[in-house]
Design an enzyme around this catalytic site. Structure first.
Site, PDB file in Angstrom:
ATOM      1  N   GLY A   3       3.598   2.618  -7.836  1.00  0.00           N
ATOM      2  CA  GLY A   3       2.819   1.846  -7.030  1.00  0.00           C
ATOM      3  C   GLY A   3       4.940   1.028  -6.310  1.00  0.00           C
ATOM      4  CB  THR A  39      -4.083   0.099  -4.653  1.00  0.00           C
ATOM      5  OG1 THR A  39      -2.818  -0.563  -6.326  1.00  0.00           O
ATOM      6  CG2 THR A  39      -4.668  -1.038  -4.177  1.00  0.00           C
ATOM      7  CG  LEU A  64      -1.710   3.019 -22.533  1.00  0.00           C
ATOM      8  CD1 LEU A  64      -2.326   4.337 -21.896  1.00  0.00           C
ATOM      9  CD2 LEU A  64      -0.902   2.467 -22.014  1.00  0.00           C
ATOM     10  CE1 TYR A  80      -3.575 -10.010  -7.380  1.00  0.00           C
ATOM     11  CE2 TYR A  80      -2.496 -11.885  -6.288  1.00  0.00           C
ATOM     12  CZ  TYR A  80      -1.819 -10.417  -6.759  1.00  0.00           C
ATOM     13  OH  TYR A  80      -0.606  -9.649  -7.025  1.00  0.00           O
ATOM     14  CB  THR A 122       8.622  -8.306  -2.776  1.00  0.00           C
ATOM     15  OG1 THR A 122       8.533  -9.456  -3.452  1.00  0.00           O
ATOM     16  CG2 THR A 122       9.372  -7.097  -3.199  1.00  0.00           C
TER      17      THR A 122
END
Ligand code: UDP
Length: 309
Positions: free
Chosen positions: A10, A35, A60, A144, A174
């Site tokens: 990302g 994304t 994972l 979110y 940012t």
């Protein structure tokens, strides 16, 4: 030292991979490419770097030791999490749980990328870490905000119950190279509109405020927090606050564009003010932003002109 960066393809993740490699870490980048974008890491040629296409909402398993886990994976632009509400909730909740599980298994230090969105539409300005926020749990942004709030709670539970070594960074707005031109956020929208001579779309009356941090400053702050021994949340962002209307005018000036400003509907629950209180980061991490808005925007505009327009 071996580091895992989730969301490593990302915008922020890829810059973090670059910084860690420059500091001599072996870096594993995991990204679902929902994304993220493999182009962001295409320049990395070293054998110290590996990429795994993986969605961290699934467990994972990695061989060998892992010293540090930077957990950045999540949609982060409002238009993305409005389009991907369930994935956003899942990555914040299940993804964070899975990565905490991996950290516990490897006894790795774990850093959660949290967000200024945990403060919701804040009633206190600037926002210190002690502020608990003003979040609408059932509004469109709730997917979110609540996922990240849950992720913070889960991280603190692993810290307290499993004695896991954890860090929480609250990232404020940012910007910089490798943002997607079409990700819907204000910086790429305004720059592309200005460069193409299209109307600058200011939502609402433009009186809402934001404070923009250049990517190199943000990444340095995140790295310093990981290296510190402070386990409560720390804001990392630039405290220079502008209204969105002022920001549109700054972009027009820097680009020399003759675009007009067009006022559009304000999105639901759009925070009216946002500015980090960075007293903690200054004191604990000896960190504060160094790149001016003008210098950062010039770099960002250069990138968009070269790669994405
Ligand atoms: N915004 C705007 N025009 C745009 C995109 C965003 O006026 O084309 C506003 C948006 O309503 C918000 C601010 O800019 O008040 C920052 O939006 P962004 O999507 O970048 O991120 P947020 O800070 O809301 O997460």
């Amino acid at each position: 030292m071996r580091a895992l960066v989730t969301g490593g393809a990302g915008f922020l993740g890829s810059h973090l991979c670059d910084l860690l490699l420059a500091k001599g870490y072996e870096v594993i980048c995991a990204d679902s490419i929902i994304t993220g974008n493999e182009q962001n890491i295409a320049h990395i040629k070293t054998s110290e770097f590996s990429f795994i296409k993986h969605n961290v909402t699934k467990p994972l398993h990695l061989d060998g030791k892992i010293d540090l886990i930077f957990h950045l994976a999540s949609p982060a632009s409002p238009i993305d999490y409005l389009e991907l509400p369930i994935q956003t909730l899942k990555v914040g909740a299940l993804g964070t749980h899975n990565m905490l599980g991996l950290a516990k298994e490897k006894r790795a230090r774990f850093l959660l990328a949290s967000t200024s969105e945990v403060y919701g539409d804040p009633l206190v300005n600037p926002q210190p870490e002690e502020y608990w926020g003003n979040v609408n749990p059932i509004g469109p942004r709730g997917v979110y905000d609540e996922a990240k709030r849950f992720a913070e709670a889960m991280t603190m539970a692993y810290h307290r119950y499993h004695k896991l070594d954890t860090r929480i960074v609250r990232i404020f707005n940012t910007y910089g190279p490798r943002m997607r031109l079409k990700d819907g956020r204000v910086v790429p929208n305004f720059i592309s509109q200005a460069l193409r001579g299209e109307d600058i779309t200011v939502y609402g009356d433009g009186s809402q405020t934001r404070s923009f941090c250049y990517v190199s400053d943000e990444i340095e702050g995140i790295y310093r927090l990981m290296m510190s021994d402070y386990t409560l949340p720390v804001n990392i962002g630039n405290p220079e606050e502008h209204t969105i209307l002022e920001f549109a005018e700054i972009i027009l000036k820097i680009t020399g564009s003759r675009s007009k400003i067009a006022f559009k509907e304000l999105p639901v629950d759009d925070p009216k003010q946002r500015r980090p209180d960075i007293t903690k980061a200054k004191k604990l991490l000896k960190w504060e932003p160094r790149v001016s808005l003008e210098a950062g925007l010039k770099e960002t505009i250069k990138y968009f002109k070269a790669f994405q327009l």
